[in-house]
Design an enzyme around this catalytic site. Structure first.
Site, PDB file in Angstrom:
ATOM      1  N   ASN A   1      -4.620  -4.070   1.762  1.00 27.82           N
ATOM      2  CA  ASN A   1      -4.500  -4.244   2.498  1.00 27.82           C
ATOM      3  C   ASN A   1      -3.575  -5.960   2.245  1.00 27.82           C
ATOM      4  O   ASN A   1      -2.749  -6.085   3.196  1.00 27.82           O
ATOM      5  CB  ASN A   1      -4.784  -4.441   4.554  1.00 27.82           C
ATOM      6  CG  ASN A   1      -5.609  -2.738   4.488  1.00 27.82           C
ATOM      7  OD1 ASN A   1      -4.598  -2.017   5.093  1.00 27.82           O
ATOM      8  ND2 ASN A   1      -6.857  -3.061   4.257  1.00 27.82           N
ATOM      9  N   TYR A   2      -3.467  -6.319   1.740  1.00 24.44           N
ATOM     10  CA  TYR A   2      -3.238  -7.788   1.524  1.00 24.44           C
ATOM     11  C   TYR A   2      -2.942  -8.121   0.609  1.00 24.44           C
ATOM     12  O   TYR A   2      -1.754  -8.790   0.100  1.00 24.44           O
ATOM     13  CB  TYR A   2      -4.264  -8.820   1.843  1.00 24.44           C
ATOM     14  CG  TYR A   2      -5.113  -8.896   3.537  1.00 24.44           C
ATOM     15  CD1 TYR A   2      -4.187  -9.068   4.406  1.00 24.44           C
ATOM     16  CD2 TYR A   2      -6.461  -8.069   3.986  1.00 24.44           C
ATOM     17  CE1 TYR A   2      -4.547  -9.284   5.488  1.00 24.44           C
ATOM     18  CE2 TYR A   2      -6.473  -8.038   5.103  1.00 24.44           C
ATOM     19  CZ  TYR A   2      -5.867  -8.537   5.500  1.00 24.44           C
ATOM     20  OH  TYR A   2      -6.534  -8.035   6.977  1.00 24.44           O
ATOM     21  N   MET A   3      -2.669  -7.716  -0.737  1.00 26.46           N
ATOM     22  CA  MET A   3      -2.607  -8.107  -1.929  1.00 26.46           C
ATOM     23  C   MET A   3      -1.202  -7.635  -2.484  1.00 26.46           C
ATOM     24  O   MET A   3      -1.393  -6.008  -2.136  1.00 26.46           O
ATOM     25  CB  MET A   3      -3.403  -8.492  -3.075  1.00 26.46           C
ATOM     26  CG  MET A   3      -4.655  -9.108  -2.993  1.00 26.46           C
ATOM     27  SD  MET A   3      -5.896  -9.389  -4.494  1.00 26.46           S
ATOM     28  CE  MET A   3      -5.567  -7.481  -4.472  1.00 26.46           C
TER      29      MET A   3
END
Length: 802
Positions: free
Chosen positions: A760-762
């Site tokens: 979800n974030y990187m």
């Protein structure tokens, strides 16, 4: 509604426990709530943060639009507008404009064997659904008609209260539609789209949907310029959902006050829900027991002999369930191939849909089986009975003109059918625990999710162009004497530096998880013996429950101006002792005003964008710090360890924690035993190589081997070719090195969830580019699901930088 026809959403926290007629709820004749009606009902409106658009497709995004005009509705119920400014995530449109829900249920399963196997919809994974930041209820901000000013009531006259109506849990929810009291005109609508009677449609038997076409949509992306279509698809076909098997009574009787009790099949089923969980931590919680027994008593009726939970004995059911579990283990081994074939057959039918002629994987086609709600952390509703979902509760979304799948349950039919190409969900129903919407979505590998991910990371990359200006401004605002200005500076500082979530307010029936704006005086410490913090430091300790009730407990160094203001805010909040709400650190700002401020810097900027940006930029910087460690001579295992170490730093920044797995100690023990065996083999190989090269005599080696056999020690057979042994020795050393790095990674990440930040974030392009530069197979750091999820990232060059 904005001119393009997309719908704005806001969060409403009801002060009346969800009661109220259509008039009281401010729903006009078209089923849309006007702003003046919201004021009339005394509800407080809080706009949500765009902090969950990637992890859970049901998350809500706040969209800005200053002008509005009516949207024309065609006879088929579809809006005619195309929104060129649609946000990167389809999730804002992919819902019938009502309560925010988690994609895969409450994230817990009842006993897998009792509940007839894997339901394919267990959301108790690392996905970061950002439920702390999501609104409780979505509504349309403006009605079709401009709000009219209403005259105040004449003096002496009391305002007439609407007669409240309660939504019950019965299967017939015709009086209430999609989470709000429905007027006659909105009764058969999902949002602003008409729901049609399924009995009027031609049906077909569920059968595999085939297509030879391959959609390589990412090849047409123009980086930085792509805009998601408001109309998501032109044609859509699917086979509906798969229901869990009907309950089969087992006839094992529970006891009450020492005597066996006769139960109906429905009562026995609920008793079994608790019985199979008897030895779990959940079943020992007083709240869980209380909620379960309340539901059980309602099912038993007032005149039933069972009156007190303390006199109930579910042990006979538990013992039966454990025996059955062992029997089914044996049966599964014996029928392994048959079970696998049946699973693949169902996947082929229900696991795929045709979208614009392309075959797309469906994510969660299994309807959740009934059971007891667990919830995460100390959820106040834990233990309530999740009722069996029936076809009459399920609405299908399918292409206009397509045959609908025949209902798989005889004597039943679907609740309704809609044709809405502006959303990407295939079906939905309403959960009886929280009134949440449960959706059937396409899988993470679908083009809709892929496009959404691409736009999300592109948006976060734009933040690097304005982050300097944002930091300059909050460093200036912190010096202000105005409460609202320095509170705003502190909030943005914490979101930027600590990657905190926004933190919207929650109802009392939700777990007490918090984010930035919902921090209270009890969550911050300026003097703490445990972490050796004194009043002279500029360190603080933050201790609270974050998303999924995961504890956040960190000692943090704060820049001096922000430390002083935080201390002032804490003292002020500590004096407000009347209620928890009044002890909020941020007394002058809220998520609504904070979001408005963030969007003055960049369009659609939210706390989620900060988290994505900080996670991605941190990964890139940490990997670049390790450039000297990754040389051509560095082993593959060591390179993998370096990546996981950088991944762990990002996970800790985002507070992606997890409970230590139950099998962790056993896994470590096995790895240690394997390492001992590897070391013994290494020593034996060295002796054998020395013997081959003449350093030792063969006779001595044979005697030593015989002695080992007598002592019961493990012996090894090796080749007598010195060159072969040299190669085998080097390979074995590589195995030892890889196992050492695995053991280090296992220990360092036992309480950290690495997967959430990867999913979800990187930005995945950072990882792909790093792997190409350092000749690391992508499979070493990304599992197969992630590789499938990010096809658009696979072809970046090794020189690509975030």
């Amino acid at each position: 509604e904005n001119p393009a026809g997309s719908l704005k959403k806001q969060k409403i926290e009801s002060e009346s426990d969800g009661k109220g007629s259509s008039e009281a709820n401010g729903v006009n004749e078209s089923g849309i709530q006007s702003s003046t009606d919201k004021i009339k009902t005394g509800r407080r409106i809080i706009e949500s943060d765009d902090d969950s658009d990637d992890d859970v497709p049901l998350a809500i995004k706040r969209e800005e639009s200053k002008k509005s005009k009516p949207m024309e509705v065609e006879k088929n119920g579809l809006g005619n507008g195309e929104d060129d400014s649609d946000d990167s995530d389809d999730s804002s449109d992919d819902k019938p404009l009502k309560p925010k829900a988690s994609q895969g249920g409450d994230g817990n399963k009842a006993d897998a064997d009792y509940e007839n196997g894997d339901n394919g919809d267990d959301s108790d994974d690392d996905s970061d659904d950002d439920s702390d930041d999501a609104p409780l209820i979505d509504v349309v901000r403006k009605s079709r008609k401009p709000p009219q000013k209403k005259r105040p009531p004449a003096k002496g006259k009391k305002k007439k209260k609407a007669t409240p109506r309660r939504r019950d849990d019965s299967d017939d929810d015709s009086d209430f539609e999609d989470g709000y009291a429905a007027s006659s005109s909105s009764k058969n609508k999902v949002g602003n789209v008409k729901r049609f009677d399924p009995s009027k449609y031609e049906t077909r038997e569920a059968a595999p949907l085939r297509s030879e076409a391959v959609d390589r949509w990412w090849e047409n992306l123009e980086e930085g310029n792509y805009v998601a279509r408001t109309k998501k698809w032109d044609t859509l076909e699917h086979n509906g959902v798969l229901f869990p098997p009907a309950y089969e009574p087992h006839g094992i009787k529970m006891k009450y006050d020492g005597e066996e009790v006769e139960l109906t099949p429905e009562q026995e089923e609920v008793a079994t829900f608790f019985g199979v969980m008897l030895e779990t931590d959940h079943a020992k919680k007083p709240v869980f027991q209380k909620n379960f027994f309340k539901c059980f008593r309602e099912l038993l009726g007032k005149n039933h002999k069972i009156k007190k939970f303390s006199k109930c004995d579910f042990r006979p059911i538990y013992d039966w369930a454990m025996e059955r579990k062992e029997e089914q283990k044996i049966l599964r081994k014996q029928n392994k191939e048959k079970i696998k074939a049946e699973k693949e057959r169902l996947l082929d039918i229900y696991g795929y849909a045709l979208v614009d002629g392309f075959r797309e994987r469906v994510g969660n086609y299994n309807v959740e089986p009934p059971g007891l709600f667990r919830g995460r952390g100390e959820h106040p509703k834990t233990g309530l009975v999740k009722k069996r979902v029936k076809p009459e509760q399920i609405t299908l979304n399918i292409g206009k003109g397509a045959k609908i799948p025949k209902c798989p349950m005889a004597g039943h039919n679907w609740k309704g059918v809609i044709h809405n190409p502006k959303v990407t969900w295939l079906a939905y129903w309403i959960d009886n625990i929280n009134g949440d919407y449960k959706y059937v979505w396409l899988a993470a590998s679908s083009k809709f999710k892929g496009m959404s991910d691409f736009l999300k990371y592109e948006k976060s990359r734009k933040l690097k162009d304005v982050i300097g200006r944002i930091r300059d401004e909050y460093n200036k605002l912190i010096k202000s004497a105005k409460d609202d200005e320095y509170e705003m500076a502190v909030a943005i500082y914490l979101i930027d530096r600590l990657a905190l979530r926004m933190g919207n307010e929650k109802g009392e029936d939700k777990a007490d998880t918090v984010g930035c704006c919902s921090l209270r005086a009890e969550h911050i410490f300026f003097v703490d013996e445990d972490m050796q913090i004194t009043a002279e430091d500029t360190f603080i300790r933050l201790k609270f429950l974050g998303k999924d009730s995961m504890p956040y407990d960190e000692k943090i160094k704060i820049e001096k101006p922000f430390y002083k203001k935080l201390y002032k805010m804490w003292k002020s909040a500590s004096r407000r002792t009347q209620s928890k709400k009044q002890q909020l650190l941020f007394n002058k700002i809220n998520p609504n005003s904070l979001n408005a401020k963030l969007q003055t810097y960049m369009d659609k900027l939210s706390a989620k964008v900060f988290r994505t940006y900080n996670a991605s930029i941190t990964l890139q910087r940490e990997l670049e710090k390790c450039n000297d460690e990754c040389t051509p001579e560095t082993s593959l295992g060591e390179k993998t360890f370096i990546y996981n170490r950088c991944n762990r730093i990002v996970a800790e920044l985002c507070n992606h924690q997890r409970s230590i797995p139950k099998g962790h100690a056993n896994q470590v023990e096995k790895m240690e035993a394997k390492m001992e065996e590897y070391v013994l083999k290494k020593e034996a190989m060295e002796e054998h190589i020395d013997m081959l090269k003449g350093a030792k005599k063969k006779g001595k080696k044979a005697k030593k081997k015989a002695k080992k056999e007598e002592d019961g020690e493990k012996t090894f057979k090796f080749s007598n070719n010195a060159d072969v042994m040299d190669r085998q020795y080097e390979t074995h050393l590589s195995r030892i090195s890889n196992l050492e790095t695995k053991m280090k990674t296992k220990d360092e990440t036992k309480a950290v969830a690495l997967g959430t930040s990867k999913i979800n974030y990187m930005d995945p392009r950072i990882t792909v580019a790093w792997c190409k530069r350092n000749e690391v197979p992508l499979e070493k750091v990304f599992n197969a699901a992630l590789i499938t999820k990010f096809p658009w990232a696979m072809e970046v060059q090794s020189t690509w930088r975030y």
